[in-house]
Design a protein around this motif. Structure first.
Motif, PDB file in Angstrom:
ATOM      1  N   ARG A  58       0.794  -1.012   0.026  1.00  0.00           N
ATOM      2  CA  ARG A  58      -0.156  -0.031  -0.044  1.00  0.00           C
ATOM      3  C   ARG A  58       0.633   1.479   0.078  1.00  0.00           C
ATOM      4  NH1 ARG A  58      -5.432   1.222   0.966  1.00  0.00           N
ATOM      5  NH2 ARG A  58      -5.459  -1.276   1.417  1.00  0.00           N
ATOM      6  N   GLU A  59       1.920   1.463   0.550  1.00  0.00           N
ATOM      7  CA  GLU A  59       3.072   1.920   0.558  1.00  0.00           C
ATOM      8  C   GLU A  59       3.728   2.417  -0.358  1.00  0.00           C
ATOM      9  OE1 GLU A  59       4.788  -0.912   2.883  1.00  0.00           O
ATOM     10  OE2 GLU A  59       2.826  -0.292   2.857  1.00  0.00           O
ATOM     11  N   PHE A  60       3.903   1.914  -1.320  1.00  0.00           N
ATOM     12  CA  PHE A  60       4.850   1.989  -2.834  1.00  0.00           C
ATOM     13  C   PHE A  60       3.694   1.588  -4.283  1.00  0.00           C
ATOM     14  CE2 PHE A  60       7.557  -0.121   0.560  1.00  0.00           C
ATOM     15  CZ  PHE A  60       8.430   1.010   0.824  1.00  0.00           C
ATOM     16  N   VAL A  61       2.295   1.762  -3.815  1.00  0.00           N
ATOM     17  CA  VAL A  61       1.766   0.936  -4.512  1.00  0.00           C
ATOM     18  C   VAL A  61       1.660   2.398  -5.992  1.00  0.00           C
ATOM     19  CG1 VAL A  61      -0.301   2.585  -3.712  1.00  0.00           C
ATOM     20  CG2 VAL A  61      -0.917   0.950  -5.903  1.00  0.00           C
ATOM     21  N   LYS A  62       1.768   3.828  -5.576  1.00  0.00           N
ATOM     22  CA  LYS A  62       1.917   4.303  -6.579  1.00  0.00           C
ATOM     23  C   LYS A  62       3.166   4.963  -7.222  1.00  0.00           C
ATOM     24  CE  LYS A  62       0.744   9.658  -7.339  1.00  0.00           C
ATOM     25  NZ  LYS A  62       0.087  10.667  -6.426  1.00  0.00           N
ATOM     26  N   GLY A  63       4.190   4.525  -6.234  1.00  0.00           N
ATOM     27  CA  GLY A  63       5.498   4.681  -7.171  1.00  0.00           C
ATOM     28  C   GLY A  63       5.888   2.861  -8.299  1.00  0.00           C
ATOM     29  N   LEU A  64       5.277   2.104  -7.791  1.00  0.00           N
ATOM     30  CA  LEU A  64       5.544   0.573  -8.549  1.00  0.00           C
ATOM     31  C   LEU A  64       4.843   0.889  -9.924  1.00  0.00           C
ATOM     32  CD1 LEU A  64       5.179  -1.689  -5.277  1.00  0.00           C
ATOM     33  CD2 LEU A  64       7.516  -1.321  -7.281  1.00  0.00           C
ATOM     34  N   ILE A  65       3.269   1.676  -9.843  1.00  0.00           N
ATOM     35  CA  ILE A  65       2.706   1.710 -10.777  1.00  0.00           C
ATOM     36  C   ILE A  65       3.777   2.387 -11.776  1.00  0.00           C
ATOM     37  CG2 ILE A  65       0.025   2.367 -11.461  1.00  0.00           C
ATOM     38  CD1 ILE A  65      -1.110   1.041  -9.625  1.00  0.00           C
ATOM     39  N   LEU A  66       3.593   3.455 -11.524  1.00  0.00           N
ATOM     40  CA  LEU A  66       4.870   4.368 -12.253  1.00  0.00           C
ATOM     41  C   LEU A  66       5.567   4.017 -12.867  1.00  0.00           C
ATOM     42  CD1 LEU A  66       4.693   7.461 -13.221  1.00  0.00           C
ATOM     43  CD2 LEU A  66       5.446   8.018 -11.069  1.00  0.00           C
ATOM     44  N   SER A  67       6.506   3.088 -11.836  1.00  0.00           N
ATOM     45  CA  SER A  67       7.830   2.865 -12.784  1.00  0.00           C
ATOM     46  C   SER A  67       7.626   1.623 -13.953  1.00  0.00           C
ATOM     47  CB  SER A  67       8.557   2.078 -11.300  1.00  0.00           C
ATOM     48  OG  SER A  67       9.111   3.119  -9.890  1.00  0.00           O
ATOM     49  N   ILE A  68       5.918   1.141 -13.021  1.00  0.00           N
ATOM     50  CA  ILE A  68       5.883   0.098 -14.429  1.00  0.00           C
ATOM     51  C   ILE A  68       5.674   0.321 -16.079  1.00  0.00           C
ATOM     52  CG2 ILE A  68       4.530  -1.994 -14.712  1.00  0.00           C
ATOM     53  CD1 ILE A  68       4.528  -2.550 -12.294  1.00  0.00           C
ATOM     54  N   GLU A  69       4.559   1.596 -15.443  1.00  0.00           N
ATOM     55  CA  GLU A  69       4.285   2.200 -16.792  1.00  0.00           C
ATOM     56  C   GLU A  69       5.569   2.837 -17.115  1.00  0.00           C
ATOM     57  OE1 GLU A  69      -0.135   4.482 -16.509  1.00  0.00           O
ATOM     58  OE2 GLU A  69       0.138   3.279 -17.223  1.00  0.00           O
ATOM     59  N   THR A  70       6.343   3.714 -16.669  1.00  0.00           N
ATOM     60  CA  THR A  70       7.280   3.621 -17.238  1.00  0.00           C
ATOM     61  C   THR A  70       8.004   2.849 -18.574  1.00  0.00           C
ATOM     62  OG1 THR A  70       7.800   5.510 -15.739  1.00  0.00           O
ATOM     63  CG2 THR A  70       8.941   5.226 -17.248  1.00  0.00           C
ATOM     64  N   LEU A  71       8.645   2.290 -17.750  1.00  0.00           N
ATOM     65  CA  LEU A  71       9.401   1.065 -18.364  1.00  0.00           C
ATOM     66  C   LEU A  71       8.378   0.041 -19.758  1.00  0.00           C
ATOM     67  CD1 LEU A  71      11.298  -0.490 -15.843  1.00  0.00           C
ATOM     68  CD2 LEU A  71      11.996   0.679 -17.371  1.00  0.00           C
ATOM     69  N   LEU A  72       7.333   0.085 -19.531  1.00  0.00           N
ATOM     70  CA  LEU A  72       6.146  -1.019 -20.109  1.00  0.00           C
ATOM     71  C   LEU A  72       6.046   0.493 -21.270  1.00  0.00           C
ATOM     72  CD1 LEU A  72       3.398  -2.338 -18.443  1.00  0.00           C
ATOM     73  CD2 LEU A  72       4.553  -3.007 -19.211  1.00  0.00           C
ATOM     74  N   THR A  73       6.125   1.631 -21.301  1.00  0.00           N
ATOM     75  CA  THR A  73       5.858   2.435 -22.436  1.00  0.00           C
ATOM     76  C   THR A  73       7.487   2.341 -22.978  1.00  0.00           C
ATOM     77  OG1 THR A  73       4.926   4.401 -20.976  1.00  0.00           O
ATOM     78  CG2 THR A  73       6.241   5.269 -22.882  1.00  0.00           C
ATOM     79  N   LEU A  74       8.714   2.369 -22.663  1.00  0.00           N
ATOM     80  CA  LEU A  74       9.751   1.512 -23.441  1.00  0.00           C
ATOM     81  C   LEU A  74      10.042   0.874 -24.117  1.00  0.00           C
ATOM     82  CD1 LEU A  74      11.837   2.945 -20.498  1.00  0.00           C
ATOM     83  CD2 LEU A  74      11.498   4.672 -22.836  1.00  0.00           C
ATOM     84  N   SER A  75       9.341  -0.296 -23.454  1.00  0.00           N
ATOM     85  CA  SER A  75       9.046  -2.040 -24.217  1.00  0.00           C
ATOM     86  C   SER A  75       7.929  -1.460 -24.857  1.00  0.00           C
ATOM     87  CB  SER A  75       8.715  -2.754 -23.614  1.00  0.00           C
ATOM     88  OG  SER A  75       9.710  -2.770 -22.234  1.00  0.00           O
ATOM     89  N   ILE A  76       6.409  -1.582 -24.790  1.00  0.00           N
ATOM     90  CA  ILE A  76       6.189  -0.844 -26.336  1.00  0.00           C
ATOM     91  C   ILE A  76       6.345  -0.499 -27.366  1.00  0.00           C
ATOM     92  CG2 ILE A  76       3.245  -0.653 -26.422  1.00  0.00           C
ATOM     93  CD1 ILE A  76       2.664  -1.264 -24.190  1.00  0.00           C
ATOM     94  N   GLY A  77       6.261   0.922 -26.915  1.00  0.00           N
ATOM     95  CA  GLY A  77       7.722   1.829 -28.208  1.00  0.00           C
ATOM     96  C   GLY A  77       8.203   0.608 -29.173  1.00  0.00           C
TER      97      GLY A  77
END
Length: 223
Positions: free
Chosen positions: A181-200
């Motif tokens: 719960r205390e890291f959920v926002k940071g983890l989601i942002l990190s996952i989305e950032t790397l997913l953006t690079l990979s999807i591109g």
């Protein structure tokens, strides 16, 4: 084989029938709003894709990675390298100097906006891929598309972090892909950032690896 196919079809038909007999969960929107504050994001679609139904998103990324690897493995090695054709359209090259920074900025905005409005990794990744396609068509070098370690890392980076977060939560004794719960926002942002690079990179690699008809090579019937 035919018997196995018929059995599988019957099993799927029975499952669909059972699902159709269930009462619709009309309170799902209310449940989503009640849990939205704990999801780490403010947009319900992002909350569903990256938190409440993250299994689906993880499998979608896995399919994209497999498709990219299959496409690259079947492509000619030289087709992944920088194109031999160099455009002489100076106007297009000059326009690209303005378009590329703007498109990269828009991709960053789409990634950041996904937390509280329409956007996210898939939209941002598609914008990155479109930027790469324009660069490719104008003959600009894309060194990361050359077969090598950079290409491999780029394709699996987002999926690897997504899977690692899920495994870490399971090892810690929680359910798979349950964010602390205390890291959920940071983890989601990190996952989305790397997913953006990979999807591109995945979309761009599929575009580059697509077969191209070479007019200089005669057809089989013309030899």
């Amino acid at each position: 084989m035919l018997l196995l196919a018929l059995m599988l079809t019957a099993l799927l038909g029975r499952s669909v029938w059972q699902l159709s007999m269930l009462e619709p969960a009309s309170d799902l929107p209310r449940q989503l709003q009640d849990k939205l504050a704990a999801s780490g994001v403010e947009h319900p679609v992002t909350a569903v894709l990256l938190n409440f139904r993250s299994y689906d998103t993880l499998l979608e990324i896995a399919v994209l990675v497999i498709a990219a690897m299959a496409g690259i493995s079947m492509a000619r090695t030289r087709s992944l390298e920088d194109p031999e054709l160099r455009t002489s359209d100076t106007l297009l090259r000059a326009l690209l100097r303005w378009l590329v920074p703007l498109m990269l900025l828009l991709a960053g905005y789409l990634l950041w906006a996904g937390a509280d409005r329409p956007g996210g990794a898939f939209q941002a990744g598609a914008m990155l891929a479109a930027t790469g396609v324009l660069m490719r068509l104008t003959g600009l070098p894309l060194d990361f598309l050359r077969p090598g370690i950079l290409l491999r890392i780029g394709l699996v980076l987002g999926f690897a972090l997504f899977l690692l977060v899920g495994l870490a939560s399971a090892i810690a004794g929680d359910v798979f892909l349950a964010y602390p719960r205390e890291f959920v926002k940071g983890l989601i942002l990190s996952i989305e950032t790397l997913l953006t690079l990979s999807i591109g990179m995945i979309l761009l690699a599929l575009f580059v690896a697509a077969p191209v008809n070479d007019a200089s090579e005669p057809e089989e019937g013309e030899k």
